[in-house]
Design a protein around this motif. Structure first.
Motif, mmCIF file in Angstrom:
data_model
loop_
_atom_site.group_PDB
_atom_site.id
_atom_site.type_symbol
_atom_site.label_atom_id
_atom_site.label_comp_id
_atom_site.label_asym_id
_atom_site.label_seq_id
_atom_site.Cartn_x
_atom_site.Cartn_y
_atom_site.Cartn_z
ATOM 1 N N THR A 1 28.412 39.901 47.468
ATOM 2 C CA THR A 1 29.390 39.030 48.119
ATOM 3 C C THR A 1 30.640 39.817 48.509
ATOM 4 O O THR A 1 31.177 39.663 49.608
ATOM 5 N N LYS A 2 31.091 40.682 47.601
ATOM 6 C CA LYS A 2 32.264 41.504 47.894
ATOM 7 C C LYS A 2 31.990 42.457 49.050
ATOM 8 O O LYS A 2 32.863 42.703 49.896
ATOM 9 N N LYS A 3 30.793 42.993 49.096
ATOM 10 C CA LYS A 3 30.428 43.880 50.206
ATOM 11 C C LYS A 3 30.462 43.119 51.525
ATOM 12 O O LYS A 3 30.996 43.620 52.530
ATOM 13 N N HIS A 4 29.923 41.908 51.545
ATOM 14 C CA HIS A 4 29.912 41.117 52.771
ATOM 15 C C HIS A 4 31.326 40.717 53.193
ATOM 16 O O HIS A 4 31.632 40.659 54.396
ATOM 17 N N GLU A 5 32.194 40.459 52.215
ATOM 18 C CA GLU A 5 33.595 40.150 52.526
ATOM 19 C C GLU A 5 34.254 41.339 53.225
ATOM 20 O O GLU A 5 34.994 41.177 54.197
ATOM 21 N N LEU A 6 33.985 42.538 52.715
ATOM 22 C CA LEU A 6 34.558 43.737 53.330
ATOM 23 C C LEU A 6 34.041 43.914 54.751
ATOM 24 O O LEU A 6 34.816 44.209 55.674
ATOM 25 N N LEU A 7 32.747 43.726 54.948
ATOM 26 C CA LEU A 7 32.166 43.904 56.280
ATOM 27 C C LEU A 7 32.734 42.891 57.264
ATOM 28 O O LEU A 7 32.946 43.209 58.444
ATOM 29 N N MET B 1 38.516 56.372 39.380
ATOM 30 C CA MET B 1 38.604 57.122 40.634
ATOM 31 C C MET B 1 39.013 56.210 41.790
ATOM 32 O O MET B 1 39.873 56.564 42.610
ATOM 33 N N LEU B 2 38.443 55.021 41.843
ATOM 34 C CA LEU B 2 38.736 54.118 42.953
ATOM 35 C C LEU B 2 40.085 53.428 42.788
ATOM 36 O O LEU B 2 40.662 52.976 43.774
ATOM 37 N N GLU B 3 40.581 53.362 41.579
ATOM 38 C CA GLU B 3 41.956 52.911 41.368
ATOM 39 C C GLU B 3 42.926 53.921 41.985
ATOM 40 O O GLU B 3 43.948 53.550 42.574
ATOM 41 N N GLU B 4 42.591 55.190 41.877
ATOM 42 C CA GLU B 4 43.440 56.260 42.397
ATOM 43 C C GLU B 4 43.184 56.535 43.878
ATOM 44 O O GLU B 4 44.028 57.143 44.560
ATOM 45 N N PHE B 5 42.058 56.063 44.393
ATOM 46 C CA PHE B 5 41.628 56.413 45.747
ATOM 47 C C PHE B 5 42.637 55.996 46.819
ATOM 48 O O PHE B 5 42.758 56.646 47.854
ATOM 49 N N LYS B 6 43.372 54.922 46.564
ATOM 50 C CA LYS B 6 44.361 54.477 47.550
ATOM 51 C C LYS B 6 45.458 55.515 47.768
ATOM 52 O O LYS B 6 46.156 55.489 48.780
ATOM 53 N N ASN B 7 45.589 56.434 46.807
ATOM 54 C CA ASN B 7 46.591 57.501 46.916
ATOM 55 C C ASN B 7 45.957 58.830 47.313
ATOM 56 O O ASN B 7 46.510 59.896 47.015
ATOM 57 N N PHE B 8 44.792 58.788 47.965
ATOM 58 C CA PHE B 8 43.998 60.000 48.146
ATOM 59 C C PHE B 8 44.728 61.120 48.890
ATOM 60 O O PHE B 8 44.443 62.295 48.696
ATOM 61 N N LYS B 9 45.697 60.779 49.736
ATOM 62 C CA LYS B 9 46.385 61.815 50.510
ATOM 63 C C LYS B 9 47.329 62.667 49.666
ATOM 64 O O LYS B 9 47.633 63.802 50.038
ATOM 65 N N GLN C 1 46.535 44.710 54.790
ATOM 66 C CA GLN C 1 45.172 44.886 55.300
ATOM 67 C C GLN C 1 44.538 46.142 54.734
ATOM 68 O O GLN C 1 43.366 46.146 54.348
ATOM 69 N N ASP C 2 45.315 47.224 54.652
ATOM 70 C CA ASP C 2 44.794 48.464 54.077
ATOM 71 C C ASP C 2 44.469 48.282 52.604
ATOM 72 O O ASP C 2 43.449 48.769 52.109
ATOM 73 N N SER C 3 45.342 47.596 51.896
ATOM 74 C CA SER C 3 45.162 47.375 50.469
ATOM 75 C C SER C 3 43.866 46.629 50.179
ATOM 76 O O SER C 3 43.206 46.880 49.171
ATOM 77 N N PHE C 4 43.478 45.733 51.078
ATOM 78 C CA PHE C 4 42.243 44.963 50.872
ATOM 79 C C PHE C 4 41.044 45.880 50.665
ATOM 80 O O PHE C 4 40.226 45.652 49.770
ATOM 81 N N TYR C 5 40.918 46.915 51.495
ATOM 82 C CA TYR C 5 39.751 47.799 51.408
ATOM 83 C C TYR C 5 39.701 48.512 50.053
ATOM 84 O O TYR C 5 38.651 48.541 49.394
ATOM 85 N N PHE C 6 40.832 49.063 49.637
ATOM 86 C CA PHE C 6 40.868 49.805 48.377
ATOM 87 C C PHE C 6 40.663 48.878 47.174
ATOM 88 O O PHE C 6 40.008 49.255 46.201
ATOM 89 N N ASP C 7 41.200 47.674 47.256
ATOM 90 C CA ASP C 7 40.993 46.694 46.184
ATOM 91 C C ASP C 7 39.518 46.302 46.111
ATOM 92 O O ASP C 7 38.960 46.149 45.022
ATOM 93 N N ASN C 8 38.903 46.144 47.261
ATOM 94 C CA ASN C 8 37.493 45.766 47.313
ATOM 95 C C ASN C 8 36.614 46.864 46.718
ATOM 96 O O ASN C 8 35.678 46.579 45.953
ATOM 97 N N PHE C 9 36.919 48.119 47.048
ATOM 98 C CA PHE C 9 36.160 49.234 46.475
ATOM 99 C C PHE C 9 36.227 49.203 44.950
ATOM 100 O O PHE C 9 35.202 49.343 44.258
ATOM 101 N N LYS C 10 37.426 49.005 44.418
ATOM 102 C CA LYS C 10 37.585 48.991 42.969
ATOM 103 C C LYS C 10 36.856 47.803 42.343
ATOM 104 O O LYS C 10 36.212 47.935 41.299
ATOM 105 N N GLU C 11 36.941 46.645 42.974
ATOM 106 C CA GLU C 11 36.272 45.457 42.442
ATOM 107 C C GLU C 11 34.754 45.640 42.419
ATOM 108 O O GLU C 11 34.078 45.201 41.477
ATOM 109 N N CYS C 12 34.217 46.284 43.432
ATOM 110 C CA CYS C 12 32.777 46.570 43.448
ATOM 111 C C CYS C 12 32.404 47.534 42.323
ATOM 112 O O CYS C 12 31.354 47.378 41.678
#
Length: 206
Positions: free
Chosen positions: A54-60, A126-134, A4-15
Motif C-alpha cells: 500500500t505504501k509503495k502504491h501511495e508513492l507511485l 540508513m533511510l532515516e539518514e537518507f534525506k541528508n544524503f548530500k 513534497q520531498d519529505s514524503f518520498y523519504f518518509d515513505n522509504f523509511k516506513e517501507c
C-alpha cells in the motif's frame, strides 16, 4: 525540506520499518514454531506485506503527478521496488516453511533470521539518514554495515547447508530446509540491493 520531498523519504523509511516488523515476526515464528500456529504467522506476515504494498502504491501515485522530485524518478522507482522486495522475501520464508509443512526448526535458520533483523534495523537507520544524503557523514557507514551483514548471511548460509548435508539423514528434510535456507539468504541480498541503490544516489548527486 519541502513537504513534497519529505514524503518520498518518509515513505522509504516506513517501507523499511515494514521489513523490520516482518523480520521480527519471522524470528518469533522461528523461536515459537509449531504446525498448529504457523498459519496464523503467515496471515500476520501477509498483513505486513500488504501494508508495504500500500505504501509503495501511495508513492507511485504521488510520483505520477509530481513535476519535481528530490532525486531522479528512476532512482525513486528502483528504491521503492527494492524496499518492497525485502518484505516480500521475508514473507517468502514463512510461506515456504508453511508449504513444506516443516516439523521443527533447523537451528542455523534462527541464526540467519537474527542477521536479517540486524540488516533491516540498519536499513531503517540508513533511510532515516537518507534525506541528508548530500551532506551526511554517516550514511556511508550504514551502507557498509549492510554490506557486511550480507556477507555474514552468506557465511551462515554456506555453513548451514554444509551442516544440513553432513548431519541430516532424512532426504526429505534436507530438501525442505535447503529451500528455506536459500529463501533466507535472499533476504539479506535484498537489503544489500537497497543499500546499493542508496549508494548510487549518493555517488551521482554529490
Amino acid at each position: 525540506m519541502k513537504k513534497q520531498d519529505s514524503f518520498y523519504f518518509d515513505n522509504f523509511k516506513e517501507c523499511a520499518e515494514c521489513s523490520l516488523r516482518a523480520a521480527k515476526l519471522l524470528d518469533e515464528l522461528m523461536n515459537n514454531y509449531s504446525k498448529e500456529t504457523i498459519k496464523d504467522y503467515v496471515d500476520r506476515m501477509h498483513e505486513i506485506e500488504h501494508e508495504a504494498d500500500t505504501k509503495k502504491h501511495e508513492l507511485l501515485s504521488v510520483l505520477l503527478k509530481a513535476f519535481m522530485t528530490p532525486i531522479e524518478r528512476d532512482d525513486i522507482l528502483l528504491l521503492s521496488s527494492c524496499l518492497d522486495e525485502v518484505t516480500d522475501k521475508i514473507e517468502d520464508v514463512a510461506l515456504r516453511m508453511y508449504c513444506n509443512n516443516i516439523d521443527d526448526v533447523f537451528p542455523p535458520a534462527k541464526e540467519m533470521t537474527k542477521v536479517i533483523i540486524r540488516s533491516c534495523e540498519e536499513m531503517v537507520a540508513m533511510l532515516e539518514e537518507f534525506k541528508n544524503f548530500k551532506k551526511s557523514k554517516i550514511l556511508k557507514d550504514n551502507i557498509i554495515r549492510i554490506n557486511t551483514l550480507e556477507e555474514d548471511g552468506d557465511r551462515l548460509f554456506i555453513n548451514g547447508l554444509r551442516e544440513l548435508h553432513m548431519n541430516c539423514t532424512d532426504p526429505l528434510k534436507v530438501i525442505e530446509w535447503r529451500e528455506v535456507l536459500i529463501y533466507l539468504e535472499k533476504c539479506t541480498d535484498a537489503t544489500e540491493h537497497v543499500a546499493d541503490v542508496c549508494e548510487r544516489v549518493v555517488m551521482t548527486n554529490t
